[in-house]
Scaffold this active site. Structure first.
Site, PDB file in Angstrom:
ATOM      1  N   ARG A 242      10.155 -18.638   4.668  1.00  0.00           N
ATOM      2  CA  ARG A 242      11.501 -18.524   5.227  1.00  0.00           C
ATOM      3  C   ARG A 242      12.585 -19.197   4.394  1.00  0.00           C
ATOM      4  O   ARG A 242      13.745 -19.225   4.781  1.00  0.00           O
ATOM      5  CB  ARG A 242      11.530 -19.053   6.649  1.00  0.00           C
ATOM      6  CG  ARG A 242      11.199 -20.529   6.749  1.00  0.00           C
ATOM      7  CD  ARG A 242      11.270 -20.911   8.193  1.00  0.00           C
ATOM      8  NE  ARG A 242      11.300 -22.329   8.372  1.00  0.00           N
ATOM      9  CZ  ARG A 242      11.687 -22.907   9.495  1.00  0.00           C
ATOM     10  NH1 ARG A 242      12.092 -22.173  10.503  1.00  0.00           N
ATOM     11  NH2 ARG A 242      11.678 -24.190   9.618  1.00  0.00           N
ATOM     12  N   HIS A 243      12.191 -19.768   3.272  1.00  0.00           N
ATOM     13  CA  HIS A 243      13.181 -20.373   2.383  1.00  0.00           C
ATOM     14  C   HIS A 243      13.230 -19.644   1.056  1.00  0.00           C
ATOM     15  O   HIS A 243      12.200 -19.352   0.464  1.00  0.00           O
ATOM     16  CB  HIS A 243      12.826 -21.845   2.102  1.00  0.00           C
ATOM     17  CG  HIS A 243      13.013 -22.737   3.285  1.00  0.00           C
ATOM     18  ND1 HIS A 243      11.966 -23.171   4.042  1.00  0.00           N
ATOM     19  CD2 HIS A 243      14.128 -23.255   3.835  1.00  0.00           C
ATOM     20  CE1 HIS A 243      12.426 -23.933   5.032  1.00  0.00           C
ATOM     21  NE2 HIS A 243      13.733 -24.003   4.928  1.00  0.00           N
TER      22      HIS A 243
ATOM     23  N   GLU B  16      15.848 -25.595  -2.818  1.00  0.00           N
ATOM     24  CA  GLU B  16      14.715 -25.975  -1.969  1.00  0.00           C
ATOM     25  C   GLU B  16      13.450 -25.839  -2.807  1.00  0.00           C
ATOM     26  O   GLU B  16      13.047 -24.734  -3.134  1.00  0.00           O
ATOM     27  CB  GLU B  16      14.566 -25.037  -0.765  1.00  0.00           C
ATOM     28  CG  GLU B  16      15.849 -24.675  -0.085  1.00  0.00           C
ATOM     29  CD  GLU B  16      15.915 -25.175   1.336  1.00  0.00           C
ATOM     30  OE1 GLU B  16      15.141 -26.089   1.680  1.00  0.00           O
ATOM     31  OE2 GLU B  16      16.743 -24.656   2.094  1.00  0.00           O
TER      32      GLU B  16
ATOM     33  N   ARG C  40      17.205 -14.262   7.518  1.00  0.00           N
ATOM     34  CA  ARG C  40      16.385 -14.828   8.600  1.00  0.00           C
ATOM     35  C   ARG C  40      16.515 -13.962   9.862  1.00  0.00           C
ATOM     36  O   ARG C  40      15.536 -13.724  10.562  1.00  0.00           O
ATOM     37  CB  ARG C  40      16.857 -16.241   8.934  1.00  0.00           C
ATOM     38  CG  ARG C  40      16.513 -17.262   7.889  1.00  0.00           C
ATOM     39  CD  ARG C  40      15.466 -18.253   8.383  1.00  0.00           C
ATOM     40  NE  ARG C  40      15.206 -19.235   7.360  1.00  0.00           N
ATOM     41  CZ  ARG C  40      15.437 -20.542   7.510  1.00  0.00           C
ATOM     42  NH1 ARG C  40      15.897 -21.004   8.662  1.00  0.00           N
ATOM     43  NH2 ARG C  40      15.180 -21.369   6.537  1.00  0.00           N
TER      44      ARG C  40
ATOM     45  N   ARG D 140      20.495 -22.911  -2.379  1.00  0.00           N
ATOM     46  CA  ARG D 140      19.828 -24.154  -1.984  1.00  0.00           C
ATOM     47  C   ARG D 140      18.672 -24.412  -2.944  1.00  0.00           C
ATOM     48  O   ARG D 140      17.787 -23.561  -3.086  1.00  0.00           O
ATOM     49  CB  ARG D 140      19.240 -24.041  -0.568  1.00  0.00           C
ATOM     50  CG  ARG D 140      20.226 -23.620   0.505  1.00  0.00           C
ATOM     51  CD  ARG D 140      20.877 -24.800   1.168  1.00  0.00           C
ATOM     52  NE  ARG D 140      21.964 -24.357   2.026  1.00  0.00           N
ATOM     53  CZ  ARG D 140      21.991 -24.507   3.339  1.00  0.00           C
ATOM     54  NH1 ARG D 140      20.976 -25.083   3.958  1.00  0.00           N
ATOM     55  NH2 ARG D 140      23.022 -24.093   4.039  1.00  0.00           N
TER      56      ARG D 140
ATOM     57  N   GLU E 104      14.503 -21.161  13.354  1.00  0.00           N
ATOM     58  CA  GLU E 104      15.957 -21.343  13.298  1.00  0.00           C
ATOM     59  C   GLU E 104      16.582 -20.212  12.502  1.00  0.00           C
ATOM     60  O   GLU E 104      16.159 -19.925  11.385  1.00  0.00           O
ATOM     61  CB  GLU E 104      16.285 -22.683  12.619  1.00  0.00           C
ATOM     62  CG  GLU E 104      17.780 -22.853  12.404  1.00  0.00           C
ATOM     63  CD  GLU E 104      18.130 -24.012  11.470  1.00  0.00           C
ATOM     64  OE1 GLU E 104      17.419 -25.034  11.479  1.00  0.00           O
ATOM     65  OE2 GLU E 104      19.130 -23.871  10.748  1.00  0.00           O
TER      66      GLU E 104
ATOM     67  N   SER F  51      22.750 -22.560  12.550  1.00  0.00           N
ATOM     68  CA  SER F  51      23.170 -23.880  13.007  1.00  0.00           C
ATOM     69  C   SER F  51      24.673 -23.865  13.163  1.00  0.00           C
ATOM     70  O   SER F  51      25.370 -23.255  12.351  1.00  0.00           O
ATOM     71  CB  SER F  51      22.820 -24.954  11.977  1.00  0.00           C
ATOM     72  OG  SER F  51      21.455 -25.272  12.038  1.00  0.00           O
TER      73      SER F  51
HETATM   74  P1  ATP Z   1      15.919 -24.982   7.778  1.00  0.00           P
HETATM   75  O1  ATP Z   1      15.828 -26.300   8.479  1.00  0.00           O
HETATM   76  O2  ATP Z   1      15.292 -23.864   8.543  1.00  0.00           O
HETATM   77  O3  ATP Z   1      15.491 -25.035   6.367  1.00  0.00           O
HETATM   78  P2  ATP Z   1      18.668 -25.654   7.549  1.00  0.00           P
HETATM   79  O4  ATP Z   1      18.901 -26.327   8.852  1.00  0.00           O
HETATM   80  O5  ATP Z   1      18.441 -26.460   6.332  1.00  0.00           O
HETATM   81  O6  ATP Z   1      17.468 -24.594   7.705  1.00  0.00           O
HETATM   82  P3  ATP Z   1      21.418 -24.860   7.576  1.00  0.00           P
HETATM   83  O7  ATP Z   1      21.977 -25.790   6.592  1.00  0.00           O
HETATM   84  O8  ATP Z   1      21.591 -25.136   9.009  1.00  0.00           O
HETATM   85  O9  ATP Z   1      19.859 -24.632   7.252  1.00  0.00           O
HETATM   86  O10 ATP Z   1      21.945 -23.392   7.202  1.00  0.00           O
HETATM   87  C1  ATP Z   1      22.362 -22.428   8.156  1.00  0.00           C
HETATM   88  C2  ATP Z   1      21.449 -21.228   8.152  1.00  0.00           C
HETATM   89  O11 ATP Z   1      21.298 -20.716   6.832  1.00  0.00           O
HETATM   90  C3  ATP Z   1      20.038 -21.493   8.618  1.00  0.00           C
HETATM   91  O12 ATP Z   1      19.947 -21.490  10.004  1.00  0.00           O
HETATM   92  C4  ATP Z   1      19.288 -20.317   7.993  1.00  0.00           C
HETATM   93  O13 ATP Z   1      19.475 -19.135   8.736  1.00  0.00           O
HETATM   94  C5  ATP Z   1      20.003 -20.145   6.675  1.00  0.00           C
HETATM   95  N1  ATP Z   1      19.285 -20.827   5.597  1.00  0.00           N
HETATM   96  C6  ATP Z   1      19.377 -22.123   5.240  1.00  0.00           C
HETATM   97  N2  ATP Z   1      18.600 -22.410   4.196  1.00  0.00           N
HETATM   98  C7  ATP Z   1      18.000 -21.248   3.850  1.00  0.00           C
HETATM   99  C8  ATP Z   1      17.082 -20.891   2.811  1.00  0.00           C
HETATM  100  N3  ATP Z   1      16.654 -21.772   1.926  1.00  0.00           N
HETATM  101  N4  ATP Z   1      16.676 -19.608   2.747  1.00  0.00           N
HETATM  102  C9  ATP Z   1      17.142 -18.695   3.632  1.00  0.00           C
HETATM  103  N5  ATP Z   1      17.996 -18.977   4.620  1.00  0.00           N
HETATM  104  C10 ATP Z   1      18.426 -20.241   4.736  1.00  0.00           C
HETATM  105 MG    MG Z   2      20.182 -25.882  10.355  1.00  0.00          MG
END
Ligand code: ATP
Ligand code: MG
Length: 434
Positions: A220-221, A214, A408, A212, A357, A360
């Protein structure tokens, strides 16, 4: 002579042993010197009374720099002075790899070292038992996840990590140059695991890296994490999916508590296993809770870090560590989630662990026309997703699943301050090395 440690490298024959490891520390106390030798199992004291040791050997061992790798042979003696109840009186030694001085960071020093220094010197940081323990627990966690899913009939799959389209939102895609064509690193196996539902594999899981882009620095990311994904067919509703994730998490928590005793002790942590079923809160209830606590979110907004934390605090006060948040507005969820017809909501859930979270999931839209309509509503061009949509044209069973970031989960389970603690070589916007 009893075995020194379970499954250790120490070979004991007639009270003689050869031990190999890193020189953690040497203390010279005049007539006697002590060397602490560390290996993957722990430490052993090498005791050297000056008068009883060959002078050359004494000279060699007492001058060793910290973290030098040696092999030492000697006599094992019982001792009530050491934690292990044993000590080694050396008779010979070989230096296998000398450590340079000074060390980039200490292994046993009590001073607080900055996270950046630790990560820059991760090979050294990992020599600390409390750091190594996290990764031993992570490996156990993956083993336990695999046990649980296999028992439930899931087949392990591997989907491409270089792809022509993203699943989770354009802004977070890493673009790569694929022989002159644009391609992207996989944000999740979402589209592929859904395609597999049209094949009759019925239940699949994957544990693999997800990427990602990000551009935010949070605890947490990261830009690369390990995603544990499941997808299952023939479901009647998303609650069946929630039941399955609960079964798996329960197996992981119970298993780690049992198998990870030694590592948990090193970390000074305890794992609590929540009662099942995990409570369910609707998105609307959560919105009310956060509004009452002074966070002005509107219908349709993401709960966000702050919202999740408020809910986490309220739930923890009630003794609930793990809980589902269900029925998100469809607009807050990706195109592949099924809408709750005639309402602004969706058959979706998040699993939150103490205010964060971790997963999902939900029921997916398996009806071709409805799926295309959802894509268009989200401003996506179905043409870009033809490889995915084709699988929905020729017989696709109802299905659902989830994605969970295993770091996570580990972070919340062990109450670690930062996701980087749970990744050997983390990647974030400012870190690409080591
Ligand atoms: P958040 O809103 O907390 O950034 P997200 O809703 O964007 O997460 P999802 O697309 O739902 O993330 O991805 C499913 C799962 O993957 C998340 O619940 C989380 O556990 C993990 N995850 C997502 N993005 C990341 C990240 N950048 N770093 C670590 N874990 C991640
Ligand atoms: Mg999510």
């Amino acid at each position: 002579m009893a075995l020194i440690r379970d499954s250790s490298d120490i070979k004991v024959a007639d009270g003689t042993a050869t031990v190999r490891g890193w020189v953690q520390d040497v203390r010279n106390m005049g007539g006697i010197s002590f060397l602490t030798l560390r290996d993957r199992h722990g430490t052993l004291q090498v005791t050297m009374p000056k008068k009883k040791i060959d002078p050359e050997l004494f000279e060699l061992l007492t001058k060793l720099s910290r973290e030098t790798v040696v092999s030492i042979t000697g006599e094992v003696k019982e001792s009530n002075q050491t934690a292990l109840g044993l000590e080694l009186i050396p008779t010979s030694a070989e230096v296998l790899s000398e450590a340079a001085v000074p060390l980039p960071m200490g292994v046993i020093d009590k001073v607080n070292v900055e996270m950046d220094t630790r990560l820059n010197n991760r090979f050294m940081d990992l020599r600390k038992p409390e750091v190594k323990a996290i990764f031993e627990l992570k490996a156990m966690m993956v083993e336990l996840i695999e046990e649980a899913v296999r028992k439930n009939g899931f087949t392990q799959v591997y989907t491409p990590k270089i792809s022509a389209a993203g699943a989770e939102g354009g802004a977070e895609l890493f673009k790569v140059d694929y022989f002159g064509k644009p391609a992207y690193l996989a944000q999740s196996p979402q589209l592929y695991k859904q395609i597999l539902m049209s094949t009759g594999l019925d239940r699949v899981f994957e544990i693999s890296p997800a990427f990602r882009a990000e551009h935010s620095n949070t605890n947490r990311h990261v830009t690369e994490f390990i995603s544990f994904d499941c997808e299952m067919s023939w479901i009647a509703n998303e609650e069946e999916v929630m039941g399955m994730i609960e079964t798996i998490i329960d197996h992981v928590l119970n298993g780690l508590k049992e198998r990870g005793k030694k590592q948990l002790e090193i970390l000074g942590k305890e794992i609590t296993v929540p009662a099942r079923p995990y409570p369910m809160l609707t998105y609307s209830e959560c919105l009310k809770m956060v509004n009452e606590n002074g966070l002005p979110l509107k219908e349709g907004d993401d709960l966000g870090t702050e919202g999740e934390k408020i809910i986490g605090d309220i739930m923890m006060e009630k003794g609930c560590d793990l809980y589902f948040i269900i029925e998100y507005p469809e607009e807050a969820k990706p195109f592949y989630i099924m809408e709750k017809d005639g309402t602004p909501y969706s058959f979706s859930f998040d699993l939150d662990y103490r205010g964060q979270e971790i997963s999902s999931g939900g029921q997916r839209e398996h009806r071709y026309d409805a799926l295309v309509a959802r894509m268009e509503k989200k401003g996506l061009d179905p043409e870009d997703f033809s490889f995915y949509l084709d699988a929905f044209k020729y017989g696709m069973p109802p299905h659902g699943g989830w994605g969970i970031g295993i770091e996570r989960l580990l972070v919340k389970m062990l109450d670690l301050p930062n996701i980087r603690e749970a990744i050997l070589f983390p990647r974030d916007p400012s870190r690409l090395s080591p």
